[in-house]
Scaffold this motif. Structure first.
Motif, PDB file in Angstrom:
ATOM      1  N   TYR A 223       6.601  -4.667  -3.676  1.00  0.00           N
ATOM      2  CA  TYR A 223       5.645  -3.758  -3.053  1.00  0.00           C
ATOM      3  C   TYR A 223       5.852  -2.370  -3.654  1.00  0.00           C
ATOM      4  O   TYR A 223       6.910  -1.767  -3.479  1.00  0.00           O
ATOM      5  N   LYS A 224       4.833  -1.888  -4.373  1.00  0.00           N
ATOM      6  CA  LYS A 224       4.904  -0.542  -4.949  1.00  0.00           C
ATOM      7  C   LYS A 224       4.951   0.482  -3.824  1.00  0.00           C
ATOM      8  O   LYS A 224       4.529   0.206  -2.697  1.00  0.00           O
ATOM      9  N   ASN A 225       5.433   1.691  -4.166  1.00  0.00           N
ATOM     10  CA  ASN A 225       5.539   2.707  -3.124  1.00  0.00           C
ATOM     11  C   ASN A 225       4.194   2.892  -2.433  1.00  0.00           C
ATOM     12  O   ASN A 225       3.145   2.836  -3.050  1.00  0.00           O
ATOM     13  N   GLY A 226       4.253   3.024  -1.120  1.00  0.00           N
ATOM     14  CA  GLY A 226       3.056   3.159  -0.308  1.00  0.00           C
ATOM     15  C   GLY A 226       2.411   1.836   0.093  1.00  0.00           C
ATOM     16  O   GLY A 226       1.433   1.820   0.815  1.00  0.00           O
ATOM     17  N   LYS A 227       2.956   0.720  -0.381  1.00  0.00           N
ATOM     18  CA  LYS A 227       2.384  -0.596  -0.075  1.00  0.00           C
ATOM     19  C   LYS A 227       3.387  -1.436   0.722  1.00  0.00           C
ATOM     20  O   LYS A 227       4.599  -1.256   0.615  1.00  0.00           O
TER      21      LYS A 227
ATOM     22  N   GLN B 222       6.618  -2.735   7.040  1.00  0.00           N
ATOM     23  CA  GLN B 222       6.270  -1.331   7.208  1.00  0.00           C
ATOM     24  C   GLN B 222       6.214  -0.650   5.839  1.00  0.00           C
ATOM     25  O   GLN B 222       6.966  -1.020   4.925  1.00  0.00           O
ATOM     26  N   VAL B 223       5.354   0.338   5.723  1.00  0.00           N
ATOM     27  CA  VAL B 223       5.261   1.121   4.499  1.00  0.00           C
ATOM     28  C   VAL B 223       6.485   2.030   4.426  1.00  0.00           C
ATOM     29  O   VAL B 223       6.882   2.633   5.426  1.00  0.00           O
ATOM     30  N   CYS B 224       7.092   2.095   3.262  1.00  0.00           N
ATOM     31  CA  CYS B 224       8.293   2.914   3.079  1.00  0.00           C
ATOM     32  C   CYS B 224       7.937   4.402   3.122  1.00  0.00           C
ATOM     33  O   CYS B 224       7.175   4.880   2.275  1.00  0.00           O
ATOM     34  N   PRO B 225       8.461   5.163   4.089  1.00  0.00           N
ATOM     35  CA  PRO B 225       8.146   6.595   4.177  1.00  0.00           C
ATOM     36  C   PRO B 225       8.744   7.398   3.018  1.00  0.00           C
ATOM     37  O   PRO B 225       8.293   8.495   2.737  1.00  0.00           O
ATOM     38  N   GLU B 226       9.736   6.808   2.340  1.00  0.00           N
ATOM     39  CA  GLU B 226      10.378   7.496   1.213  1.00  0.00           C
ATOM     40  C   GLU B 226       9.612   7.294  -0.093  1.00  0.00           C
ATOM     41  O   GLU B 226      10.023   7.772  -1.125  1.00  0.00           O
ATOM     42  N   LYS B 227       8.515   6.530  -0.027  1.00  0.00           N
ATOM     43  CA  LYS B 227       7.673   6.242  -1.201  1.00  0.00           C
ATOM     44  C   LYS B 227       8.449   5.551  -2.317  1.00  0.00           C
ATOM     45  O   LYS B 227       8.259   5.817  -3.493  1.00  0.00           O
TER      46      LYS B 227
END
Length: 181
Positions: free
Chosen positions: A84-88, A148-153
C-alpha cells in the motif's frame, strides 16, 4: 482456553526486522494484481516462511480450541503479499468470508512494516501495525475490519494468509450418512 471472546490472536516477534525486509525485497518486484487500494502478489500455498504462520496457528488453536469443533478439515494457504503506497490502505469495511471464498474460516496478517496505524475491527477491536507481528482472527462477519491509512505517509507492506476448509472430516461424513437414510 481463553476467556477473551474476541477470538483475535496476536503474536509479536514471529519474524524479525531482517526477515521482514528480506520478504519485502524479494516480493515487491513480483507485484502483479492492481486494486484501487494497493497492489498484491499471489505467493502460493506454501512459501518458504509458511512454517512460522503454522506455529502461530498452533498457538491460536491452544488459545481457542473451539476451532477443533469444525466438522470439516482445514489447512493454511492462499498467501498474498500486499503493498500500500503512502496514503492508501484497504480502508473499506470487509470480512474474508464471501461467495467467492466460502471456505475461509480464519484470516492471518503478518505486518512487515511498522506504523502509527493498523487493522480496525467494526466491533471495536484494533491491531497495531508492528514489524514481525502476526494476527489471526475469524473470517466471518463478526470480524468485519479495514486497514487504516498511515498518518505518517509511509508505504505499508503485509502478508495475508487464510485457513480454509478443504475436505469433509469424518464427523461431517457420518452426519451426512445419517441424514441420507
Amino acid at each position: 482456553m481463553s476467556n477473551n471472546p474476541s477470538f483475535i490472536y496476536v503474536e509479536d516477534n514471529v519474524f524479525n526486522k531482517k526477515e521482514c525486509n528480506r520478504i519485502i525485497k524479494e516480493f515487491k518486484p513480483k507485484l502483479d494484481y492492481v486494486l484501487p487500494s494497493g497492489v498484491f502478489a499471489m505467493l502460493g500455498e506454501k512459501p518458504y516462511f509458511a512454517k512460522k504462520f503454522y506455529e502461530v496457528l498452533v498457538n491460536y488453536q491452544k488459545t481457542y480450541p473451539h476451532i477443533h469443533y469444525t466438522p470439516s478439515k482445514w489447512q493454511l494457504g492462499n498467501f498474498k503479499f500486499h503493498f500500500y503506497k503512502n496514503g492508501k490502505s484497504f480502508d473499506e469495511w470487509h470480512n474474508e468470508h464471501c461467495i467467492s471464498q466460502p471456505h475461509r474460516i480464519l484470516g492471518m496478517i503478518l505486518y512487515l512494516t511498522e506504523h502509527q496505524t493498523g487493522t480496525e475491527f467494526l466491533s471495536g477491536g484494533y491491531i497495531q501495525s508492528k514489524i514481525g507481528r502476526v494476527a489471526a482472527f475469524p473470517s466471518g462477519f463478526t470480524h468485519t475490519h479495514k486497514g487504516q491509512v498511515c498518518p505518517e505517509k509511509k508505504d505499508r507492506f503485509i502478508i495475508s494468509a487464510y485457513v480454509s476448509f478443504f475436505e469433509k472430516g469424518s464427523k461431517e461424513i457420518e452426519w451426512v450418512k445419517k441424514n441420507e437414510r
